[in-house]
Enzyme design. Structure first.
Site, PDB file in Angstrom:
ATOM      1  N   ASP A 203      30.471  43.303  55.061  1.00  0.00           N
ATOM      2  CA  ASP A 203      31.762  43.965  54.985  1.00  0.00           C
ATOM      3  C   ASP A 203      32.788  43.320  55.909  1.00  0.00           C
ATOM      4  O   ASP A 203      33.384  43.980  56.749  1.00  0.00           O
ATOM      5  CB  ASP A 203      31.544  45.450  55.336  1.00  0.00           C
ATOM      6  N   GLU A 447      21.366  45.716  59.279  1.00  0.00           N
ATOM      7  CA  GLU A 447      21.161  46.431  58.021  1.00  0.00           C
ATOM      8  C   GLU A 447      20.545  45.569  56.924  1.00  0.00           C
ATOM      9  O   GLU A 447      21.086  45.483  55.818  1.00  0.00           O
ATOM     10  CB  GLU A 447      22.474  47.042  57.535  1.00  0.00           C
ATOM     11  N   TYR A 500      26.656  56.987  58.822  1.00  0.00           N
ATOM     12  CA  TYR A 500      28.044  57.338  58.498  1.00  0.00           C
ATOM     13  C   TYR A 500      28.095  58.723  57.875  1.00  0.00           C
ATOM     14  O   TYR A 500      28.600  58.899  56.770  1.00  0.00           O
ATOM     15  CB  TYR A 500      28.657  56.260  57.587  1.00  0.00           C
ATOM     16  N   GLU A 536      25.996  52.190  65.220  1.00  0.00           N
ATOM     17  CA  GLU A 536      27.269  52.283  64.505  1.00  0.00           C
ATOM     18  C   GLU A 536      27.461  53.730  64.090  1.00  0.00           C
ATOM     19  O   GLU A 536      26.493  54.396  63.702  1.00  0.00           O
ATOM     20  CB  GLU A 536      27.266  51.455  63.192  1.00  0.00           C
TER      21      GLU A 536
END
Ligand code: BDP
Length: 648
Positions: A203, A447, A500, A536
Site C-alpha cells: 500500500d 503482513e 484495523y 499498526e
C-alpha cells in the site's frame, strides 16, 4: 596478523552457505579518506520502447546519453515519478537511464595507492552501472547501498572526466522484495497492443530512481573494510566487543581507541578483535528514558601496513552506543529495564521528491517525533536511508528495522528463488545496520500470507538466518493473521500484530474496538507466551474534515479510533503488551484506487507534516507514558518539563 582470517560476518555467512563480498561501512571522511558527492542534476531518459530494451540494443552506456536521444534533467536524490508533468513517466514501468559526468581530483586518478569507490545509496529496484562505458556493478534491491571499486578504470590512463551511467528497472516480480507481477492485458477491444501494468500487494507508491546519495570516495589500497561492534554491560562497566576486517594486505597492525564525548580515550586495544572495557560507562538510553539519552562514544580504528610503496595508514571512526537488549515472556528490556515502544510507523515519502532523501524533511520528521514524545519507529516497509539511522542513534529514537519483505502473498513468492533472495537481503541489511545502537530488533517482513503452507518453512529459515547473522538482537515479522493460522509466529521473539478494528470491518462501530482488541491480545499471548507490540493501528482522516459525532474520514473519527485502542492497550501494557506504533506518521502516496484519496490518509500529520487532531492526542499520551516509564524520575523531571505539554 593475517587478513585471511574473517573477522566479521564472514564465518557465519560461510557456514550458512552465503556470503556477501566485503563490508559496507558508511563512507566517512578521515585523514585517509575523501568523499565527493554526486548529488545534483543528472541526465535522464526513460526507455519507452515497446520491449523497454532499446537502451541495451543501442548501448546507451557507450556514449554520452545526449548522443543517443533527448534527455531530461533529473535531480538526485529523488524519485523520478513526480518531478515532471508527464503522466506516462509518473507511472512508468521498465528501464530508466541516469548519467553524470564527474571530474575527479588528479591525485585520485594518478596515485595507485588510492582506492576509488563509487557508492550508490539506493537505486530502486534493479540497477546496472557503467563507468566510461565499462560495466562495473549490478545490484538487485531498491533500499540498500552497493559499491564498485573503480580504481583500475579511473587510473588506467590520462583522464579528464569520467562518465557514470546507471540503468534502473523498477519492475517487480514474484521473486523480488517486495514482490509484484506484470499483468499483460491482451483483449484488443479494451487495451492497445503490448499493454501491461504492474500489480503489487503493498500500500505505497512504487517510486523509483536514485533515491539516496551517490558518491565517490577513497581509501588507501590497504583499508578497513568492515567493523562489527556488539556491546554488553557488567555492573557499571560497559563492554565493547569489536571485530575488524581488513582488505588489501596480509600483514598489518590495528589499534582501536574508544573516545567519550569529551574526546577522552576511555579504553584502547590492538588487533582485529577484542573487548574494550569502559568503567562507569555512559549507556545509550532511548529518548525520554534517561536524562542523558543517546550517549555515543567514538571508536577510532587505526590501521597501518607496510607495502612496496612504503607505510600506509587508514583511519575510520564509528559511533558506538553501549546498550543491551533482551526479551522475556512479558517484557522488552533495554539496559535491563522494561521498554515500552510508543511511536509511529513511517514511510520515506513526500511531495515531489517521492522517496528521495532530503535533509530538511528528515530534520522536520525528527523534530515532530520529539515534539510528539515518540521514542520509537518501525522502518515500514523497507530499510531507510543510513542517515536516518544515524539520527536515530543521535536522538535516541529506537528502531525496528524492517526488510522490504512486504506484500509476500503469492504462493510463487515462497519458493527457493525468493527465499535465497530474502536471505541475501537480510545479509545486506544486517551488514549495513548492525552497528546502530538505535536498532533493537529486525523485522523480516510485513503482513505476509503467513497462513500459506510454505510460509512456515520460509519464515523459520529467514528468521534463523537473521539470528545467525546477528545473535545480539531479537527478530520478528509483522503479522495481521489470525493467531491460530500464523505459521511464522512460533519463530519470532516478539509478536508484532497489526489490526484495523472499526476501519476495514465494523465500519463506524467504535464500540467494538476494545472487546476485539482485548480478545486478540489474550489469544496471542496465551498461545505463544511472548510479548506483543501493536505494530499498526489507525484510521484515515482527511485533514480539515470534521464530523461530530465522529464519522469515518473525519479528524474526529481518527482520534476516536485511537482513543478506543488506547483504552484496551492500557489494560494490557503493564502485563505483556510492550508497545504501540500508530499507522501512520504522515499521509503518503499509494497506487490509485477507489479506496485511496490521493494516497493513504492515515497519517497523524499530513504529507506536508502539519498536525491533524490525532497528533495532539498522541502527544498527550506519549508524554504521559514517558513520564510513567522514566527510570530516573527526579533527574528526568526538569528535562521533560521543558518539552512536555504537561506539568508532572
Ligand atoms: C496495513 C499495511 C500497511 C497499509 C495499512 C492500511 O501493513 O502497509 O498501509 O494496512 O491499509 O495492513 O492503511
Amino acid at each position: 596478523m593475517h587478513a585471511g582470517v574473517w573477522a566479521t560476518l564472514g564465518p557465519l555467512l560461510w557456514a550458512c552457505g552465503l556470503a556477501l563480498q566485503g563490508g559496507m561501512l558508511y563512507p566517512r571522511e578521515s585523514p585517509s579518506r575523501e568523499r565527493k558527492e554526486l548529488d545534483g542534476l543528472w541526465s535522464f531518459r526513460a526507455d519507452f520502447s515497446e520491449n523497454r530494451h532499446q537502451g541495451f540494443e543501442q548501448q546507451w552506456y557507450r556514449t554520452p546519453l545526449r548522443e543517443s536521444g533527448p534527455t531530461l534533467d533529473m535531480p538526485v536524490p529523488s524519485s523520478f515519478n513526480d518531478v515532471g508533468q508527464d503522466r506516462q513517466l509518473r507511472n512508468f514501468v521498465g528501464w530508466v537511464w541516469y548519467e553524470r559526468e564527474v571530474t575527479l581530483p588528479q591525485r585520485w586518478t594518478q596515485d595507485l595507492g588510492t582506492r576509488v569507490v563509487l557508492r550508490i545509496g539506493s537505486a530502486h529496484y534493479y540497477a546496472i552501472v557503467w563507468v566510461n562505458g565499462v560495466h562495473v556493478a549490478e545490484h538487485e534491491g531498491g533500499h540498500l547501498p552497493f559499491e564498485a571499486d573503480i580504481s583500475k578504470l579511473v587510473q588506467s590512463g590520462p583522464l579528464s572526466s569520467c562518465r557514470i551511467t546507471i540503468a534502473i528497472n523498477n519492475t517487480l516480480t514474484p521473486h523480488t522484495l517486495p514482490p509484484g507481477t506484470i499483468l499483460h492485458k491482451t483483449d484488443p477491444n479494451m487495451y492497445p497492443k503490448g499493454y501491461f501494468v504492474q500489480n503489487t500487494n503493498f500500500d505505497f507508491f512504487n517510486y523509483a530512481g536514485l533515491h539516496r546519495p551517490v558518491l565517490v570516495y577513497t581509501t588507501p589500497t590497504t583499508y578497513i573494510d568492515d567493523i562489527t561492534v556488539t556491546t554488553g554491560v557488567d555492573q557499571d562497566t560497559g563492554l565493547v566487543d569489536y571485530q575488524i576486517f581488513v582488505q588489501g594486505n596480509e600483514y598489518f597492525q590495528l589499534e582501536v581507541f574508544l573516545l567519550d564525548q569529551e574526546g577522552k580515550v576511555v579504553a584502547q586495544g590492538t588487533g582485529g578483535r577484542g573487548q574494550l572495557q569502559v568503567p562507569n560507562a555512559h549507556l545509550w538510553w532511548p529518548y525520554l528514558m534517561h536524562e542523558h539519552p543517546a550517549y555515543l562514544y567514538s571508536l577510532e580504528v587505526r590501521l597501518t601496513a607496510q607495502t612496496a610503496a612504503g607505510a600506509v595508514s587508514d583511519f575510520y571512526t564509528l559511533p558506538v552506543g553501549i546498550r543491551t537488549v533482551a526479551v522475556t515472556e512479558h517484557q522488552f528490556l533495554i539496559n535491563g529495564k522494561p521498554f515500552y515502544f510508543h511511536g509511529v510507523n513511517k514511510h520515506e515519502d513526500a511531495d515531489i521528491r517521492g522517496k528521495g532523501f532530503d535533509w530538511p524533511l528528515l530534520l522536520k520528521d525528527f523534530s515532530l517525533l520529539r515534539w510528539l514524545g515518540a521514542n520509537a519507529f518501525r522502518t515500514s516497509h523497507y530499510p531507510y536511508a543510513e542517515e536516518v539511522m544515524q539520527l536515530c542513534d543521535r536522538y535516541g529514537i529506537v528502531v525496528i528495522d524492517e526488510s522490504p519483505g512486504v506484500g509476500i502473498v503469492l504462493v510463487e513468492s515462497y519458493g527457493n528463488e525468493s527465499l535465497q533472495h530474502h536471505l541475501e537481503v537480510m545479509e545486506e541489511l544486517v551488514r549495513r545496520d548492525k552497528n546502530h545502537p538505535a536498532v533493537v530488533m529486525w523485522s523480516v517482513a510485513n503482513e505476509p500470507a503467513s497462513f500459506l503452507k510454505p510460509a512456515g518453512y520460509y519464515f523459520k529459515t529467514v528468521i534463523a538466518h537473521t539470528k545467525a547473522l546477528d545473535p545480539s538482537r531479537p527478530v520478528t515479522f509483522v503479522t495481521n493473521s489470525n493467531y491460530e493460522a500464523d505459521l511464522g509466529a512460533p519463530y519470532v521473539d516478539v509478536i508484532c500484530v497489526n489490526s484495523y478494528y472499526s476501519w476495514y470491518h465494523d465500519y463506524g462501530h467504535l464500540e467494538v474496538i476494545q472487546l476485539q482488541l482485548a480478545t486478540e491480545f489474550e489469544n496471542w499471548h496465551r498461545t505463544y507466551q511472548k510479548p506483543i507490540i501493536q505494530s499498526e493501528y489507525g484510521a484515515a482522516a482527511i485533514a480539515g474534515f470534521h464530523q461530530d459525532p465522529p464519522v469515518m474520514f473525519s479528524e474526529e473519527y481518527q482520534k476516536a479510533v485511537l482513543e478506543q485502542y488506547h483504552l484496551a492497550l492500557d489494560q494490557r501494557r503493564k502485563d505483556y503488551v510492550v508497545g504501540e506504533l500508530v499507522w501512520n506518521f504522515a499521509d503518503f502516496m499509494t497506487n490509485q484506487s477507489p479506496q485511496r484519496v490521493i494516497g493513504n490518509k492515515k497519517g497523524i500529520f499530513t504529507r506536508q507534516r502539519q498536525p491533524k487532531a490525532a497528533a495532539f492526542l498522541l502527544r498527550e499520551r506519549y508524554w504521559k507514558l514517558a513520564n510513567e516509564t522514566m527510570y530516573h524520575q527526579s533527574a528526568m523531571k526538569s528535562r521533560c518539563l521543558e518539552n512536555s505539554p504537561f506539568n508532572f
